[in-house]
Design a protein around this motif. Structure first.
Motif, PDB file in Angstrom:
ATOM      1  N   ILE A 172      40.768  34.557 -33.682  1.00  0.00           N
ATOM      2  CA  ILE A 172      40.371  33.269 -33.134  1.00  0.00           C
ATOM      3  C   ILE A 172      39.382  32.618 -34.100  1.00  0.00           C
ATOM      4  N   PRO A 173      39.615  31.355 -34.480  1.00  0.00           N
ATOM      5  CA  PRO A 173      38.780  30.705 -35.507  1.00  0.00           C
ATOM      6  C   PRO A 173      37.433  30.235 -34.966  1.00  0.00           C
ATOM      7  N   VAL A 174      36.590  31.181 -34.611  1.00  0.00           N
ATOM      8  CA  VAL A 174      35.255  30.850 -34.120  1.00  0.00           C
ATOM      9  C   VAL A 174      34.416  30.346 -35.292  1.00  0.00           C
ATOM     10  N   PRO A 175      33.726  29.198 -35.151  1.00  0.00           N
ATOM     11  CA  PRO A 175      32.898  28.683 -36.259  1.00  0.00           C
ATOM     12  C   PRO A 175      31.565  29.415 -36.366  1.00  0.00           C
ATOM     13  N   GLY A 176      31.664  30.707 -36.550  1.00  0.00           N
ATOM     14  CA  GLY A 176      30.492  31.561 -36.612  1.00  0.00           C
ATOM     15  C   GLY A 176      30.869  32.947 -36.142  1.00  0.00           C
ATOM     16  N   ASP A 177      29.906  33.669 -35.603  1.00  0.00           N
ATOM     17  CA  ASP A 177      30.144  35.023 -35.106  1.00  0.00           C
ATOM     18  C   ASP A 177      30.198  35.013 -33.591  1.00  0.00           C
ATOM     19  N   PRO A 178      31.273  35.521 -32.981  1.00  0.00           N
ATOM     20  CA  PRO A 178      31.301  35.585 -31.522  1.00  0.00           C
ATOM     21  C   PRO A 178      30.155  36.447 -31.004  1.00  0.00           C
ATOM     22  N   SER A 179      29.561  36.015 -29.910  1.00  0.00           N
ATOM     23  CA  SER A 179      28.472  36.790 -29.323  1.00  0.00           C
ATOM     24  C   SER A 179      29.016  38.094 -28.765  1.00  0.00           C
ATOM     25  N   ASP A 180      28.204  39.140 -28.846  1.00  0.00           N
ATOM     26  CA  ASP A 180      28.611  40.411 -28.247  1.00  0.00           C
ATOM     27  C   ASP A 180      27.922  40.648 -26.910  1.00  0.00           C
ATOM     28  N   ASN A 181      27.296  39.607 -26.342  1.00  0.00           N
ATOM     29  CA  ASN A 181      26.713  39.731 -25.011  1.00  0.00           C
ATOM     30  C   ASN A 181      27.813  39.924 -23.972  1.00  0.00           C
ATOM     31  N   ASP A 182      27.485  40.559 -22.862  1.00  0.00           N
ATOM     32  CA  ASP A 182      28.454  40.697 -21.778  1.00  0.00           C
ATOM     33  C   ASP A 182      28.870  39.304 -21.303  1.00  0.00           C
ATOM     34  N   GLY A 183      30.151  39.142 -20.995  1.00  0.00           N
ATOM     35  CA  GLY A 183      30.629  37.860 -20.508  1.00  0.00           C
ATOM     36  C   GLY A 183      30.569  36.755 -21.530  1.00  0.00           C
ATOM     37  N   ALA A 184      30.847  37.072 -22.777  1.00  0.00           N
ATOM     38  CA  ALA A 184      30.744  36.071 -23.851  1.00  0.00           C
ATOM     39  C   ALA A 184      32.011  35.247 -24.000  1.00  0.00           C
ATOM     40  N   TYR A 185      33.093  35.614 -23.309  1.00  0.00           N
ATOM     41  CA  TYR A 185      34.301  34.792 -23.353  1.00  0.00           C
ATOM     42  C   TYR A 185      35.018  34.890 -22.010  1.00  0.00           C
ATOM     43  N   HIS A 186      35.659  33.762 -21.619  1.00  0.00           N
ATOM     44  CA  HIS A 186      36.262  33.652 -20.288  1.00  0.00           C
ATOM     45  C   HIS A 186      37.566  32.867 -20.356  1.00  0.00           C
ATOM     46  N   TRP A 187      38.576  33.353 -19.632  1.00  0.00           N
ATOM     47  CA  TRP A 187      39.851  32.645 -19.520  1.00  0.00           C
ATOM     48  C   TRP A 187      39.792  31.617 -18.399  1.00  0.00           C
ATOM     49  N   SER A 188      40.449  30.464 -18.620  1.00  0.00           N
ATOM     50  CA  SER A 188      40.650  29.527 -17.517  1.00  0.00           C
ATOM     51  C   SER A 188      41.684  30.122 -16.561  1.00  0.00           C
ATOM     52  N   SER A 189      41.699  29.661 -15.317  1.00  0.00           N
ATOM     53  CA  SER A 189      42.568  30.281 -14.310  1.00  0.00           C
ATOM     54  C   SER A 189      44.045  30.096 -14.615  1.00  0.00           C
ATOM     55  N   ASP A 190      44.407  29.077 -15.440  1.00  0.00           N
ATOM     56  CA  ASP A 190      45.808  28.899 -15.825  1.00  0.00           C
ATOM     57  C   ASP A 190      46.142  29.554 -17.160  1.00  0.00           C
ATOM     58  N   SER A 191      45.183  30.293 -17.727  1.00  0.00           N
ATOM     59  CA  SER A 191      45.364  31.042 -18.984  1.00  0.00           C
ATOM     60  C   SER A 191      45.596  30.147 -20.204  1.00  0.00           C
ATOM     61  N   ARG A 192      45.275  28.858 -20.096  1.00  0.00           N
ATOM     62  CA  ARG A 192      45.527  27.931 -21.212  1.00  0.00           C
ATOM     63  C   ARG A 192      44.364  27.866 -22.194  1.00  0.00           C
ATOM     64  N   TRP A 193      43.153  28.174 -21.756  1.00  0.00           N
ATOM     65  CA  TRP A 193      41.977  28.035 -22.601  1.00  0.00           C
ATOM     66  C   TRP A 193      41.077  29.254 -22.482  1.00  0.00           C
TER      67      TRP A 193
END
Length: 695
Positions: free
Chosen positions: A193-214
């Motif tokens: 995934i082209p994150v403009p930096g370093d993805p955070s390693d904190n808990d809950g640092a990424y989340h899916w939308s309920s329709d799985s589109r984002w």
């Protein structure tokens, strides 16, 4: 019954700390029918932690999971299935696997070249996002180079501290490789995934939308300058798997001089909506700012609201807690409020206890919901009640469904209650009191005051909540006739910003006022007072000891004896970002302020017999001034350093040794001497040999 007999048959004892079972992970299937959890304990025989994965129908009996998932961690049910996903390093490089509880089929979901640290399946159950990172090489650490290199080493004082010299694990903990975030869709190879930096390693640092589109992503921007607090300065963006585009929603700005910095987190999607929860922090004070975010619900494809009325202030402790969006008007958060960890509804006007846990006392944690939020499981406990798993269904009260610690619960005879008192300036302060069993005799009791670390950590309404930080046998002391006072003094979080923003000597005065109140109420015997403290509590505790000069005994672990020494042994980044703001000035500009703040320079006239303990890998070197200053002041003292130990004792045998040592220390000075002297009080230093101090 005499105090000597207060340790009644079957009463809670040190061995019970190592019999206690805790639930470290909990997962509920999306249909609310299957439960998986991990039970952890301590084995004195193996001198190691134990863990066991269990899987069961929510309405069925407890059972141990099959061997194929025995090594599982980070457990989570794949949405819409009865497949339990988990991390395992069984193939040397940690990957994501799943186990189907009905077919017993084991499936591998990733083939990452780098170890996978976390993962999240999309609601459609096929796509998976995961975070991976290269394992740090111990050969690159300064600790190793200091011992094995053959030429001089150039050191950067901005990032080098005493930890680099004494802790072989430090490099792997704080100087890790940057992580990468990946997406694997069914039947396709993983893409970064082209994150403009370093993805955070904190808990809950990424989340899916309920329709799985984002996928929302919290990350550290590329242009963020290096800093002690860099990992806290997160930005927020949204990734669209369909197009491969990444949109920056809000980018962090670092603090510069008197200009406050801003950081952003969140990204929890409102089900069925193109809206998400966003939190921002205005960085103004070290330790305080991160737990006082503002929040809003916003469209991630538009600008964030500029109107201040759209942002709502709250207090979240600790940061990084789980937020669960039920719908547009109902967001739940697992949080700590006034020393009680539980589930709350997040409202513009504040926090309100959630229905799921509202009928229970004590603290509730690890709350996990079914997909429709009509069923939940969680762990509940209190100061006098060991943890058990509870289940809840909409319209029904929660019920216990585990029997992990029944035998330990039966041995708890001490009591607990909340106490509140007024500080010298009239501010109300809160704490807890562990009272001996009714059979332990009448009040007043000998009193141990335990000063918690942090200082932001609130002592919670939870069972043996401090033992894993440092193994003081607080519950055993209460069981054996010594009351234990647990003050949440100023500097503690979860009581509002006024309490969190401690000024000057307020923490010391708060604790002294609390002890005075317990003496005035007839709870505490003024001639039999003691102190303990760990980490920041081993700084404030000695300050209390020096201020009041009326304690018979004390025990402190992993604190800094001298503020000047602490400043010099920490990195320049820590000095500039933490110490200077907290003290209001740098050591080099106002050394006297740091001298005045150094506990070991104020022991003159202190009569207290004091036990000091430290870990060989961390603060023992910072504590060396304590026993030297105590001896010069004529205080009976011992200094113990535990091998293979960092800020918290991890090895069970060392935990037991430390717990037994401090228990014997307090019992000798607070109760045993009185029996030897037939109740007569004699000078502490004259009786040092009786309690094992011979020099």
């Amino acid at each position: 019954m005499s105090r000597k007999d207060a340790a009644q048959a079957g009463g809670f004892e040190i061995a019970d700390y190592f019999r206690l079972q805790r639930v470290s992970e909990l997962a509920l299937s999306s249909d609310g029918e299957w439960l998986a959890y991990i039970v952890e304990g301590q084995s004195l025989e193996k001198n190691a932690r134990t863990r066991e994965v269990r899987i069961r129908p929510l309405t069925g009996p407890e059972s141990v999971a099959p061997e194929s998932v025995a090594d599982a961690s980070a457990i989570a049910w794949i949405p819409g299935t009865h497949q339990l996903a988990f991390l395992s390093d069984r193939e040397r490089v940690t990957q994501v696997f799943s186990f189907d509880v009905q077919t017993k089929e084991l499936q591998k979901h990733t083939a990452s070249d780098l170890p996978v640290e976390s993962f999240l399946f999309a609601p459609e159950g096929a796509s998976i996002a995961y975070l991976a990172r290269q394992t740090s090489s111990p050969e690159a650490s300064l600790y190793t180079r200091f011992r094995e290199d053959n030429t001089g080493i150039v050191i950067d004082p901005a990032t080098t501290s005493s930890h680099d010299f004494v802790n072989p694990n430090w490099h792997g903990q704080v100087r890790r490789s940057n992580p990468t975030l990946w997406l694997r869709r069914s039947g396709k190879p993983a893409v970064r995934i082209p994150v403009p930096g370093d993805p955070s390693d904190n808990d809950g640092a990424y989340h899916w939308s309920s329709d799985s589109r984002w996928l929302s992503v919290t990350y550290l921007a590329t242009d963020l300058p290096a800093a002690q607090l860099r990992d806290e300065r997160t930005s927020l963006g949204v990734y669209a798997p369909g197009t491969g585009a990444f949109r920056v929603l809000a980018e962090a700005t670092p603090r510069e001089g008197q200009k406050f910095g801003e950081s952003f987190a969140g990204g929890e999607w409102i089900p069925g909506k193109r809206r998400m929860l966003v939190r921002r922090v205005k960085e103004s004070e070290p330790w305080v700012s991160w737990d006082f975010p503002e929040w809003t619900v916003a469209d991630p494809f538009a600008e964030l609201p500029r109107d201040s009325s759209r942002w709502h202030a709250t207090e979240i402790y600790p940061s990084g807690l789980r937020f669960t969006a039920i719908d547009d008007s109902k967001v739940l958060v697992e949080n700590t409020v006034q020393g009680v960890h539980s589930l709350f509804a997040l409202l513009p006007g504040g926090l309100r206890p959630a229905e799921v846990v509202s009928t229970l006392d004590g603290s509730s944690s690890l709350v996990r919901f079914s997909a429709d939020a009509k069923a939940a499981v969680f762990v509940n406990e209190s100061l006098t009640r060991p943890p058990e798993i509870y289940a809840w269904r909409e319209g029904r009260p929660p019920r216990p469904i585990s029997d992990l610690n029944r035998s330990i619960a039966a041995k708890v005879h001490f009591r607990a209650r909340e106490v509140r008192w007024s500080a010298a300036d009239g501010q109300t302060i809160q704490g807890w009191l562990l009272e001996p069993p009714a059979s332990a005799g009448s009040r007043p009791w000998p009193l141990l005051t335990h000063v918690h670390g942090g200082p932001d950590f609130p002592y919670p309404n939870a069972f043996q909540a401090y033992f894993h930080y440092w193994p003081y046998a607080l519950e055993v002391l209460a069981e054996q006739g010594i009351a234990v006072f647990l003050p949440n003094y100023r500097g503690t979080h979860t009581f509002g910003k006024v309490i969190a923003q401690a000024q000057g000597n307020e923490p010391v005065e708060d604790i002294v006022a609390g002890i005075d109140r317990l003496i005035a109420d007839g709870v505490a015997d003024p001639e039999r007072l003691a102190l303990s403290g760990h980490s920041h509590g081993a700084v404030v505790g000695p300050q209390v000891m020096a201020r009041a000069k009326r304690f018979r005994a004390a025990a402190f672990a992993e604190g800094s004896a001298n503020s000047v020494v602490m400043y010099e042994l920490m990195s320049e980044q820590a000095n500039r970002e933490i110490h200077d703001p907290l003290m209001g000035v740098s050591l080099y500009e106002a050394p006297q302020r740091y001298i005045d703040d150094s506990p070991d320079l104020h022991f003159s006239g202190v009569p207290t017999a004091t036990l000091f303990e430290g870990g060989a890998y961390t603060a023992a070197i910072h504590m060396l001034g304590y026993p030297k200053a105590a001896r010069r002041a004529g205080m009976p003292t011992k200094f113990i350093i535990y091998p293979k130990t960092q800020h918290n004792i991890a090895l069970p045998n060392l935990q037991r040794e430390s717990a037994s040592r401090s228990l014997d220390w307090f019992k000798c000075w607070l109760t045993d001497l009185d029996r030897r002297n037939h109740g007569a009080l004699r000078p502490i230093r004259d009786q040092a040999p009786i309690c094992g101090v011979t020099d």
